[in-house]
Design a protein around this motif. Structure first.
Motif, mmCIF file in Angstrom:
data_model
loop_
_atom_site.group_PDB
_atom_site.id
_atom_site.type_symbol
_atom_site.label_atom_id
_atom_site.label_comp_id
_atom_site.label_asym_id
_atom_site.label_seq_id
_atom_site.Cartn_x
_atom_site.Cartn_y
_atom_site.Cartn_z
ATOM 1 N N LEU A 157 -42.588 -43.157 11.575
ATOM 2 C CA LEU A 157 -43.897 -43.779 11.850
ATOM 3 C C LEU A 157 -45.051 -43.190 11.037
ATOM 4 N N GLU A 158 -44.793 -42.214 10.197
ATOM 5 C CA GLU A 158 -45.813 -41.523 9.375
ATOM 6 C C GLU A 158 -46.910 -40.913 10.246
ATOM 7 N N VAL A 159 -46.813 -39.620 10.447
ATOM 8 C CA VAL A 159 -47.804 -38.931 11.285
ATOM 9 C C VAL A 159 -49.112 -38.774 10.516
ATOM 10 N N ASN A 160 -50.215 -39.125 11.172
ATOM 11 C CA ASN A 160 -51.529 -39.017 10.555
ATOM 12 C C ASN A 160 -52.233 -37.741 11.025
ATOM 13 N N LYS A 161 -52.100 -37.423 12.314
ATOM 14 C CA LYS A 161 -52.848 -36.296 12.882
ATOM 15 C C LYS A 161 -52.140 -35.821 14.154
ATOM 16 N N VAL A 162 -52.127 -34.514 14.403
ATOM 17 C CA VAL A 162 -51.508 -33.986 15.629
ATOM 18 C C VAL A 162 -52.468 -32.996 16.298
ATOM 19 N N ARG A 163 -52.633 -33.127 17.610
ATOM 20 C CA ARG A 163 -53.434 -32.173 18.383
ATOM 21 C C ARG A 163 -52.581 -31.723 19.563
ATOM 22 N N VAL A 164 -52.440 -30.414 19.750
ATOM 23 C CA VAL A 164 -51.519 -29.903 20.778
ATOM 24 C C VAL A 164 -52.200 -28.833 21.625
ATOM 25 N N SER A 165 -51.981 -28.924 22.925
ATOM 26 C CA SER A 165 -52.429 -27.869 23.825
ATOM 27 C C SER A 165 -51.170 -27.180 24.365
ATOM 28 N N LEU A 166 -51.017 -25.885 24.100
ATOM 29 C CA LEU A 166 -49.796 -25.164 24.495
ATOM 30 C C LEU A 166 -50.055 -24.288 25.713
ATOM 31 N N THR A 167 -49.158 -24.372 26.691
ATOM 32 C CA THR A 167 -49.188 -23.460 27.835
ATOM 33 C C THR A 167 -47.978 -22.553 27.668
ATOM 34 N N ARG A 168 -48.250 -21.300 27.295
ATOM 35 C CA ARG A 168 -47.137 -20.405 26.902
ATOM 36 C C ARG A 168 -46.683 -19.529 28.062
ATOM 37 N N ARG A 169 -45.377 -19.340 28.161
ATOM 38 C CA ARG A 169 -44.852 -18.398 29.162
ATOM 39 C C ARG A 169 -45.366 -17.004 28.782
ATOM 40 N N ALA A 170 -45.591 -16.177 29.814
ATOM 41 C CA ALA A 170 -46.178 -14.862 29.546
ATOM 42 C C ALA A 170 -45.220 -13.959 28.772
ATOM 43 N N VAL A 171 -44.026 -13.753 29.343
ATOM 44 C CA VAL A 171 -43.034 -12.857 28.745
ATOM 45 C C VAL A 171 -41.650 -13.441 29.006
ATOM 46 N N ASP A 172 -40.631 -12.857 28.383
ATOM 47 C CA ASP A 172 -39.256 -13.273 28.673
ATOM 48 C C ASP A 172 -38.831 -12.696 30.034
ATOM 49 N N PRO A 173 -37.792 -13.302 30.683
ATOM 50 C CA PRO A 173 -37.417 -12.879 32.039
ATOM 51 C C PRO A 173 -37.077 -11.387 32.180
ATOM 52 N N ASN A 174 -36.590 -10.754 31.119
ATOM 53 C CA ASN A 174 -36.179 -9.347 31.267
ATOM 54 C C ASN A 174 -37.291 -8.346 30.944
ATOM 55 N N GLU A 175 -38.478 -8.829 30.637
ATOM 56 C CA GLU A 175 -39.538 -7.904 30.229
ATOM 57 C C GLU A 175 -40.333 -7.453 31.449
ATOM 58 N N ILE A 176 -40.318 -6.143 31.705
ATOM 59 C CA ILE A 176 -40.934 -5.645 32.947
ATOM 60 C C ILE A 176 -42.250 -4.921 32.694
ATOM 61 N N LYS A 177 -42.643 -4.777 31.430
ATOM 62 C CA LYS A 177 -43.832 -3.948 31.168
ATOM 63 C C LYS A 177 -45.046 -4.747 30.708
ATOM 64 N N LYS A 178 -44.904 -6.084 30.570
ATOM 65 C CA LYS A 178 -46.030 -6.868 30.056
ATOM 66 C C LYS A 178 -46.432 -7.960 31.051
ATOM 67 N N GLY A 179 -47.597 -8.560 30.849
ATOM 68 C CA GLY A 179 -48.095 -9.615 31.732
ATOM 69 C C GLY A 179 -48.536 -10.818 30.937
ATOM 70 N N PRO A 180 -49.428 -11.675 31.464
ATOM 71 C CA PRO A 180 -50.235 -11.475 32.665
ATOM 72 C C PRO A 180 -49.443 -11.706 33.954
ATOM 73 N N VAL A 181 -49.877 -11.013 35.040
ATOM 74 C CA VAL A 181 -49.285 -11.232 36.351
ATOM 75 C C VAL A 181 -50.148 -12.186 37.170
ATOM 76 N N ASP A 182 -51.473 -12.117 36.975
ATOM 77 C CA ASP A 182 -52.355 -12.988 37.762
ATOM 78 C C ASP A 182 -53.556 -13.414 36.918
ATOM 79 N N ALA A 183 -53.299 -14.196 35.875
ATOM 80 C CA ALA A 183 -54.393 -14.651 35.004
ATOM 81 C C ALA A 183 -53.916 -15.794 34.134
ATOM 82 N N ILE A 184 -54.856 -16.601 33.686
ATOM 83 C CA ILE A 184 -54.561 -17.545 32.596
ATOM 84 C C ILE A 184 -55.316 -16.983 31.396
#
Ligand code: NDP
Ligand code: X15
Length: 338
Positions: A157-184
Motif C-alpha cells: 500500500l506504500e506507506v506515507n507516514k507512521v506515528r506510534v505511541s509505545l507502552t514499554r514493559r518495565a523489565v524482563d520477568p527475571n530482573e529483580i533490581k530495576k523498575g518502575p514499580v509504581d510509576a508511568i
C-alpha cells in the motif's frame, strides 16, 4: 555442507533463546555460550549440553562452582565462524576489538548503536542486503515489531507516514533490581524515542515518529500505531496483508491484554512461553481515508530470536533468498501462526 560454527557471547534473556534456536537448525551449530557468573542460568546451560566459556579471570570461579568452563571467550571465538553478541547494551561495543582481532563475523543486538556495524537488520525488510556481510546489528524488539508491520504494509500500500505511541514493559520477568514499580515513566521525555530513528536504520525511506512510556509490567510491550498510506484500502485488505505474514499473528478470540497472549503461548506449548510473532489485534484494525490504526503487542524476550538465525544464514551465505530462510527458521523452531 559443513554447518556454520556459531558462538553465543552472553547467555541471558536473548542469548539463551538464540542458542536454542541455532541448535534447532540443520545448517548451523552452537560452539559454545558465555557467562560471567556461574549461577543458575549457567547450571541449566551445562545441563542442556552447551560448552560454557567465560572471562579469563572467572575460569577459576566456574571450576569452584562445579561447572568447569570449556575455556575463555577468546578460545570460543577461535573455534567459531560467527559470534552473536548478546551481552548487555554497551558491552557489545567493548567486545568489537576482540572480534576484529580474531577476525570473526559478528552480530550485535539492539542495545548497541547502528554505527557498530553500519548495517541494521530485519529479515522481512532487508535480508538480501545482509548476504555475505561481516558485521550486522539485529534491531531491538520494538523496532523489529515496527519493521515487520511497516514492511508488510509498505510493499502492498506504500506507506506515507507512521506515528506510534509505545507502552514499554518495565523489565524482563527475571530482573529483580530495576523498575518502575509504581510509576508511568516518560522514556524519554523528548520526542522521538530511539525506535523511530531505529526503524529508519532499516527502512530509510519511512517517515516515522515514535513516543514511548514505560509501565510496571514484565510480559510484553504494546504499541498504538497510526499509518498513512498512498493507496485506497479497507480494514479487510489490511487484515489480509498481515494475515499472510508468517511472523505476524492476528489476535482475537476475546484476548484484550498481554497477559492473555502469554497464557495463550503457554497453552500452545511454546518454550519459555515465547511468542516470536508480532501480535496484532485483528479487531483494532481501522481504516479511514488511507489512514490505518491498530494495536499490536511485542514479546520482547523472543521476537528478535528468529531474526538472529536469519541474519546468521545471510551473513554465512547459507541462503540468498530471505523468504526461504524465514521459512526454514520458522519450521525448525516450531513457529507457526496457524
Ligand atoms: N531483553 C530484551 O527484552 C531484549 C534485549 N535486546 C538486546 O539484547 C542484548 C542482550 O540483552 P539481554 O539478553 O536482555 O541481557 P541479559 O542481561 O539478560 O543477558 C546478558 C548476558 O551477557 C552476559 N555478560 C555480561 N557481561 C558479559 C561480558 N563482558 N562478556 C560475556 N558475557 C557477558 C551475562 O552473563 P552473566 O549474567 O553471567 O554476567 C548474561 O548472560 C542487549 O543489547 C539488549 O538491548 C533486544 C531485544 C529485546
Ligand atoms: O530492546 C528492547 O527494547 P527497545 O526496543 O525499547 O530498545 C528490550 O525490551 C530491552 O529494553 P530495555 O532497555 O528496556 O531492557
Amino acid at each position: 555442507m559443513a554447518k556454520a560454527k556459531i558462538a553465543v557471547n552472553g547467555y541471558g534473556t536473548i542469548g539463551k533463546r538464540v542458542a536454542d534456536a541455532v541448535k534447532a537448525q540443520d545448517d548451523m551449530e552452537v560452539v559454545g555460550v558465555s557467562k560471567t557468573k556461574p549461577n543458575y542460568e549457567a547450571s541449566v546451560a551445562h545441563r542442556l549440553g552447551y560448552d560454557i566459556y567465560t572471562l579469563a579471570e572467572n575460569v577459576e570461579a566456574f571450576e569452584k562452582a562445579g561447572m568447569p568452563a570449556a575455556g575463555t571467550i577468546e578460545e570460543m571465538l577461535e573455534k567459531s565462524d560467527l559470534v552473536v553478541d548478546c551481552t548487555p547494551g554497551g558491552i557489545g561495543e567493548k567486545n568489537k576489538p576482540m572480534y576484529e582481532k580474531v577476525g570473526i563475523k559478528a552480530i550485535w543486538q539492539g542495545g548497541e548503536s547502528h554505527t557498530i556495524s553500519d548495517f541494521s537488520f530485519n529479515a522481512e525488510s532487508n535480508y538480501e542486503q545482509a548476504v555475505g556481510r561481516d558485521l550486522t546489528r539485529v534491531v531491538s524488539c520494538n523496532t523489529t515489531a515496527l519493521c515487520r508491520a511497516i514492511s508488510a504494509i509498505d510493499r502492498e500500500l506504500e506507506v506515507n507516514k507512521v506515528r506510534v505511541s509505545l507502552t514499554r514493559r518495565a523489565v524482563d520477568p527475571n530482573e529483580i533490581k530495576k523498575g518502575p514499580v509504581d510509576a508511568i515513566v516518560l522514556n524519554p521525555v523528548k520526542l522521538p524515542s530511539h525506535h523511530g530513528p531505529d526503524v529508519r536504520s532499516v527502512l530509510p525511506h519511512i517517515n516515522i515518529t515514535t513516543a514511548a512510556t514505560k509501565v510496571p509490567t514484565t510480559l510484553m510491550h504494546v504499541h498504538t500505531v497510526n499509518m498513512d498510506v498512498n493507496k485506497d484500502c479497507t480494514a479487510e485488505d489490511v487484515k489480509n496483508i498481515f494475515g499472510s505474514q508468517s511472523r505476524i499473528r492476528l489476535i482475537g478470540d476475546g484476548i484484550t491484554s498481554t497477559a492473555e497472549i502469554i497464557e495463550y503461548a503457554r497453552d500452545i506449548g511454546r518454550p519459555r512461553h515465547d511468542m516470536w510473532e508480532l501480535c496484532i489485534w485483528s479487531e483494532s484494525i481501522t481504516v479511514t481515508e488511507k489512514e490505518l490504526y491498530f494495536f499490536h503487542a511485542v514479546h520482547q524476550e523472543s521476537i528478535v530470536v528468529p531474526e538472529n538465525v536469519d541474519a546468521i544464514r545471510a551473513m554465512m551465505e547459507l541462503e540468498s533468498d530471505g523468504s526461504k530462510s524465514i521459512e526454514k527458521t520458522n519450521k525448525a523452531i516450531g513457529l507457526s501462526n496457524k
